[in-house]
Enzyme design. Sequence first.
Site, PDB file in Angstrom:
ATOM      1  N   ARG A 113       0.835  -1.197   0.000  1.00 16.06           N
ATOM      2  CA  ARG A 113       0.000   0.000   0.000  1.00 16.06           C
ATOM      3  C   ARG A 113       0.869   1.245   0.000  1.00 16.06           C
ATOM      4  NH1 ARG A 113      -4.432   0.935   4.718  1.00 16.06           N
ATOM      5  NH2 ARG A 113      -2.543   1.068   5.968  1.00 16.06           N
ATOM      6  N   THR A 122      -0.976   7.567  -0.940  1.00 19.79           N
ATOM      7  CA  THR A 122      -2.254   7.466  -1.659  1.00 19.79           C
ATOM      8  C   THR A 122      -3.113   6.311  -1.159  1.00 19.79           C
ATOM      9  OG1 THR A 122      -1.351   5.991  -3.357  1.00 19.79           O
ATOM     10  CG2 THR A 122      -1.109   8.363  -3.718  1.00 19.79           C
ATOM     11  N   ASP A 159      -0.763  -3.415  13.052  1.00 15.81           N
ATOM     12  CA  ASP A 159      -0.397  -3.931  11.741  1.00 15.81           C
ATOM     13  C   ASP A 159      -0.236  -5.449  11.832  1.00 15.81           C
ATOM     14  OD1 ASP A 159       1.578  -4.867   9.612  1.00 15.81           O
ATOM     15  OD2 ASP A 159       1.230  -2.809   8.961  1.00 15.81           O
ATOM     16  N   ASP A 204       3.253  -6.875  10.718  1.00 16.52           N
ATOM     17  CA  ASP A 204       4.331  -6.593  11.670  1.00 16.52           C
ATOM     18  C   ASP A 204       4.210  -7.454  12.912  1.00 16.52           C
ATOM     19  OD1 ASP A 204       5.636  -4.736  10.111  1.00 16.52           O
ATOM     20  OD2 ASP A 204       4.577  -3.020  10.964  1.00 16.52           O
TER      21      ASP A 204
END
Length: 211
Positions: free
Chosen positions: A106, A110, A202, A205
């Site tokens: 990602r 944006t 996340d 992670d």
Amino acid sequence: MQNQVTVIDHPLIQHKLTLMRKAETSTTKFRNLLKEISLLLGYEVTRNLPLKYEEIKTPLAPMNAPVLAPDKKLVLVSIMRAGQGILDGMLELMPSARVGHIGLYRDPKTLIPIEYYFKVPHDVEQRDMIIVDPMLATGNSAVAAVERLKSTNPLSMRFVCLLAAPEGLQHFCNVHPDVPIYTAAIDEYLDEHGYIIPGLGDAGDRLFGTK
């Protein structure tokens, strides 16, 4: 959207999900919990697989016994890299399934997904496809992955995630109303960085210990 989304609220799934959400949960524990939840999710996602009957003999008597229909082949597709955590659990439940991978990252500004890897079995058009990724946040990655995978013409598609945000669900359902979604929970909203709140951080992670 309501008919397209299935929330699997089994007590064991919800309990294990709470443990995953805790900030103090270690990488090892997080990984094991995701694998356990994936097994439980897999039971629900495959609930409608067709059966056929064949003659077998038990130690006591012959019988007509149910087995999976041989033409119902599956392919599990992991959206890299966090999808690997769900894939591992699903493969324990369905060890004969073929496996595909699609790599997306990602763009931090944006939030648009960019593809960097794609590999699926050659006979995917003969298989039902289950796409896995722990988080459905903005929905951009899931939408892009399904769009790309539709080009391979699988027999059917289902999307499985651990957590979803309302914004991501709406986006996904608007673009792919023909693909059912299975999730363990729908959280409250996305923050300004595109993270699910309250979420669990996340997933990649925490799964791989990279942060």
